[in-house]
Design a protein around this motif. Structure first.
Motif, PDB file in Angstrom:
ATOM      1  N   SER A 214       0.845  -1.195   0.000  1.00 53.68           N
ATOM      2  CA  SER A 214       0.000   0.000   0.000  1.00 53.68           C
ATOM      3  C   SER A 214       0.873   1.234   0.000  1.00 53.68           C
ATOM      4  O   SER A 214       1.932   1.258   0.640  1.00 53.68           O
ATOM      5  N   VAL A 215       0.417   2.281  -0.702  1.00 59.13           N
ATOM      6  CA  VAL A 215       1.100   3.569  -0.742  1.00 59.13           C
ATOM      7  C   VAL A 215       0.146   4.633  -0.229  1.00 59.13           C
ATOM      8  O   VAL A 215      -0.998   4.733  -0.695  1.00 59.13           O
ATOM      9  N   VAL A 216       0.600   5.418   0.736  1.00 61.84           N
ATOM     10  CA  VAL A 216      -0.198   6.522   1.279  1.00 61.84           C
ATOM     11  C   VAL A 216       0.457   7.830   0.839  1.00 61.84           C
ATOM     12  O   VAL A 216       1.609   8.105   1.190  1.00 61.84           O
ATOM     13  N   LEU A 217      -0.279   8.622   0.085  1.00 60.24           N
ATOM     14  CA  LEU A 217       0.228   9.911  -0.388  1.00 60.24           C
ATOM     15  C   LEU A 217      -0.112  10.994   0.625  1.00 60.24           C
ATOM     16  O   LEU A 217      -1.282  11.231   0.941  1.00 60.24           O
ATOM     17  N   ALA A 218       0.935  11.662   1.137  1.00 59.11           N
ATOM     18  CA  ALA A 218       0.757  12.739   2.116  1.00 59.11           C
ATOM     19  C   ALA A 218       1.782  13.828   1.830  1.00 59.11           C
ATOM     20  O   ALA A 218       2.429  14.354   2.732  1.00 59.11           O
ATOM     21  N   ASP A 445     -12.451   8.215  -0.712  1.00 57.93           N
ATOM     22  CA  ASP A 445     -13.539   7.927   0.215  1.00 57.93           C
ATOM     23  C   ASP A 445     -13.096   8.311   1.624  1.00 57.93           C
ATOM     24  O   ASP A 445     -12.016   8.861   1.830  1.00 57.93           O
ATOM     25  N   THR A 446     -13.917   8.009   2.614  1.00 54.60           N
ATOM     26  CA  THR A 446     -13.621   8.474   3.975  1.00 54.60           C
ATOM     27  C   THR A 446     -12.488   7.704   4.642  1.00 54.60           C
ATOM     28  O   THR A 446     -12.068   8.073   5.740  1.00 54.60           O
ATOM     29  N   HIS A 447     -11.994   6.660   3.990  1.00 50.27           N
ATOM     30  CA  HIS A 447     -10.828   5.941   4.509  1.00 50.27           C
ATOM     31  C   HIS A 447      -9.562   6.307   3.749  1.00 50.27           C
ATOM     32  O   HIS A 447      -8.518   5.675   3.936  1.00 50.27           O
ATOM     33  N   GLY A 448      -9.651   7.323   2.903  1.00 51.04           N
ATOM     34  CA  GLY A 448      -8.487   7.772   2.160  1.00 51.04           C
ATOM     35  C   GLY A 448      -8.178   6.958   0.925  1.00 51.04           C
ATOM     36  O   GLY A 448      -7.125   7.156   0.307  1.00 51.04           O
ATOM     37  N   ARG A 449      -9.062   6.050   0.527  1.00 57.61           N
ATOM     38  CA  ARG A 449      -8.818   5.245  -0.667  1.00 57.61           C
ATOM     39  C   ARG A 449      -9.093   6.097  -1.901  1.00 57.61           C
ATOM     40  O   ARG A 449     -10.196   6.602  -2.097  1.00 57.61           O
ATOM     41  N   VAL A 450      -8.063   6.271  -2.735  1.00 53.93           N
ATOM     42  CA  VAL A 450      -8.149   7.157  -3.886  1.00 53.93           C
ATOM     43  C   VAL A 450      -9.087   6.553  -4.935  1.00 53.93           C
ATOM     44  O   VAL A 450      -9.042   5.345  -5.220  1.00 53.93           O
ATOM     45  N   LEU A 451      -9.923   7.409  -5.526  1.00 56.68           N
ATOM     46  CA  LEU A 451     -10.945   6.971  -6.466  1.00 56.68           C
ATOM     47  C   LEU A 451     -10.567   7.302  -7.905  1.00 56.68           C
ATOM     48  O   LEU A 451      -9.874   8.283  -8.172  1.00 56.68           O
ATOM     49  N   ASN A 452     -11.063   6.479  -8.838  1.00 57.19           N
ATOM     50  CA  ASN A 452     -10.899   6.766 -10.253  1.00 57.19           C
ATOM     51  C   ASN A 452     -12.176   7.357 -10.823  1.00 57.19           C
ATOM     52  O   ASN A 452     -13.142   7.619 -10.084  1.00 57.19           O
ATOM     53  N   SER A 453     -12.218   7.571 -12.140  1.00 54.28           N
ATOM     54  CA  SER A 453     -13.364   8.245 -12.759  1.00 54.28           C
ATOM     55  C   SER A 453     -14.646   7.438 -12.674  1.00 54.28           C
ATOM     56  O   SER A 453     -15.740   7.986 -12.790  1.00 54.28           O
ATOM     57  N   ILE A 458      -8.711   2.851  -6.402  1.00 51.02           N
ATOM     58  CA  ILE A 458      -7.499   2.397  -7.078  1.00 51.02           C
ATOM     59  C   ILE A 458      -6.728   1.523  -6.091  1.00 51.02           C
ATOM     60  O   ILE A 458      -6.321   1.997  -5.019  1.00 51.02           O
ATOM     61  N   GLY A 459      -6.535   0.293  -6.428  1.00 54.52           N
ATOM     62  CA  GLY A 459      -5.921  -0.657  -5.509  1.00 54.52           C
ATOM     63  C   GLY A 459      -4.567  -0.190  -5.012  1.00 54.52           C
ATOM     64  O   GLY A 459      -3.709   0.233  -5.781  1.00 54.52           O
ATOM     65  N   GLY A 460      -4.389  -0.252  -3.697  1.00 53.25           N
ATOM     66  CA  GLY A 460      -3.100   0.038  -3.106  1.00 53.25           C
ATOM     67  C   GLY A 460      -2.779   1.511  -2.892  1.00 53.25           C
ATOM     68  O   GLY A 460      -1.695   1.828  -2.410  1.00 53.25           O
ATOM     69  N   LEU A 461      -3.696   2.416  -3.228  1.00 55.02           N
ATOM     70  CA  LEU A 461      -3.379   3.847  -3.164  1.00 55.02           C
ATOM     71  C   LEU A 461      -4.303   4.582  -2.205  1.00 55.02           C
ATOM     72  O   LEU A 461      -5.537   4.504  -2.322  1.00 55.02           O
TER      73      LEU A 461
END
Length: 496
Positions: A214-218, A445-453, A458-461
């Motif tokens: 998993s990668v967390v962008l901050a 989403d509210t858990h920080g999972r990055v969304l696509n169009s 997006i898995g792992g992001l």
């Protein structure tokens, strides 16, 4: 893809966090507590690390039930027995967010923030991050004795942003987090539609990468990139002064967009404040940090270089207006304005901001003399002050601890805390626009999972901190950034 290493350090981890500020460390702590192996990639070296968090005053807006509710996780202080801290409910918190953003705040993110902010501070306090009541910023001593806190913002870090990052760094080490300084992330590695690693620049000028589940962008917004500021915020924004880290250039936002993430939040606005105009080093100053802010304007008046007022200095408590008034300064001739106070008002200004070394200030015994010192037409400034003084309803008591309704009925009005400027010496503090962070980022989403169009994760992001778009637009309630960073950083770390 073959994982390789140029520095003899493990190039694989369960979780890689990009950015070593408050949000990134919160994500790292949460993941490490779950037994995950965690690497933090920090672009700055040890002397320039910490992101924007280092440059803050440490103010953290949380919901709570008053002083008794706060005592278990704030430092003891002899003044507590003489202190009133009004409760600040989740409903008030949500209403403040909606008020200052004109309802543009994402309701799902808001709901999480206002209900989990206190628990996040308690969690970090339990790990060793130290908090206190912010007397010097958020309370005035009453004439009869005692202190009253105001504006919904009461708690801050011991040692400000510098103390916050020192505490986070110590906690990370205790939890076994591998913090790698001088590692500027440049891109994301994707396999079969899933993010599996992060590319970063090496000290020799090459590119390496580290694999992760998993990668967390901050890694912050794009406020340190003049071209992107002009592109998204508009003409003139390339001239704003960067208050915080010089590393938030938007590169990792772009990297996420390039692999299919979608933008989130308001890309056309930002957090910007009144900032010392002429101090020699008034960008990314790690010695003075937040002390270059000029937040005492509700007590006086602000004029441009033509000697005219142009905004309502007393529209609300500073916490609810300061992050949008930098933009108003940018619009004035030369992007310069002056905060004007007389001797009585000057005594109420916070020492940490108005007595710092090298401050941009002029002082004179008369208004005419002050005008000459700052290069403003004396007649114009005199007319502005005379009209302002005459319009004040003096039948209402002046009280900076409440919205006192003491109106200066002039154009533009001053809705609260209007006091005549009539006692020399007079002071003029030169201010310009200081940009803090941009409100546009990635949608999640509210858990920080990055969304696509397609609205899919997006898995792992994951994303948190100033890279997470959706909470703010046009304006910002003071102290919400650090609170959001820890809440959504913790959430991302708990999932990653």
């Amino acid at each position: 893809m073959q994982v390789h290493s140029s520095n003899n350090r493990p190039q694989q981890a369960d979780v890689v966090v990009v950015g070593g500020g408050n949000a990134g460390f919160s994500a790292a702590h949460a993941a490490a507590e779950r037994g995950r192996s965690v690497v933090v990639l920090e672009k700055g070296d040890e002397d320039t690390a910490g992101g924007n968090s280092y440059y803050t005053a440490g103010a953290t807006r949380i919901s709570h039930d008053g002083l008794a509710d706060l005592r278990p996780f704030i430092a003891p202080d002899d003044r507590h027995s003489q202190t009133e801290v009004p409760p600040y409910s989740p409903e008030e918190y949500a209403a403040d967010l909606a008020k200052v953003t004109n309802g543009a705040n994402a309701s799902d993110l808001t709901e999480v923030l206002v209900h989990e902010s206190k628990e996040a501070v308690k969690w970090l306090s339990g790990l060793g991050v130290k908090y206190r009541l912010m007397y010097e910023r958020q309370a005035y001593q009453r004439p009869g004795g005692g202190y009253l806190f105001w504006g919904g913002l009461h708690v801050g870090n011991v040692g400000g942003g510098e103390g916050l990052i020192a505490d986070h760094t110590r906690v990370a080490r205790e939890l076994g987090v591998d913090v790698r300084y001088g590692h500027g992330a440049t891109g994301l590695v994707v396999e079969d539609g899933r993010v599996v690693g992060v590319e970063f620049a090496t000290e020799t000028g090459g590119v390496d990468w580290i694999r992760a589940e998993s990668v967390v962008l901050a890694a912050g917004g794009f406020e340190a990139n003049p071209e992107l500021r002009k592109q998204y915020l508009g003409d003139g924004w390339e001239n704003a002064k960067v208050r915080g880290t010089p590393y938030n250039d938007g590169a990792m936002i772009r990297a996420a967009l390039d692999i299919g993430a979608v933008p989130g939040g308001d890309w056309s606005s930002c957090h910007s404040v009144q900032w010392d105009a002429f101090t020699a080093k008034n960008e990314s100053n790690r010695e003075l940090t937040n002390r270059l802010t000029r937040g005492g304007y509700p007590l006086g008046i602000i004029v441009n270089t033509e000697g005219r007022r142009f905004l309502d200095e007393g529209a609300d408590f500073r916490n609810y207006t300061y992050a949008k008034y930098g933009k108003e300064i940018l619009r004035q001739p030369g992007s310069i304005a002056y905060q004007i106070f007389d001797a009585e008002q000057r005594s109420f200004l916070r020492s940490e901001e108005y007595d710092m070394p090298g401050i941009s200030v002029a002082e004179a015994d008369t208004l005419d003399g002050l005008a000459r010192k700052i290069g403003i037409d004396a007649a114009a400034l005199g007319a502005t002050v005379q009209a302002f003084n005459k319009s004040i309803d003096l039948s209402i008591a002046w009280d900076p601890t409440v919205k006192d309704g003491r109106l200066a009925d002039v154009g533009p009005p001053k809705s609260n805390w209007a006091a005549p400027l009539q006692t020399g010496p007079y002071y003029a503090f030169a201010v310009t626009c200081g940009i803090t962070f941009t409100f546009g980022g990635l949608k999640a989403d509210t858990h920080g999972r990055v969304l696509n169009s397609a609205g899919e994760c997006i898995g792992g992001l994951y994303v948190c901190g100033e890279m997470l778009g959706g909470l703010f637009s046009e304006n910002y309630p003071g102290g919400t950034g650090l609170a959001a960073g820890m809440v959504f950083g913790r959430r991302a770390g708990n999932c990653a």
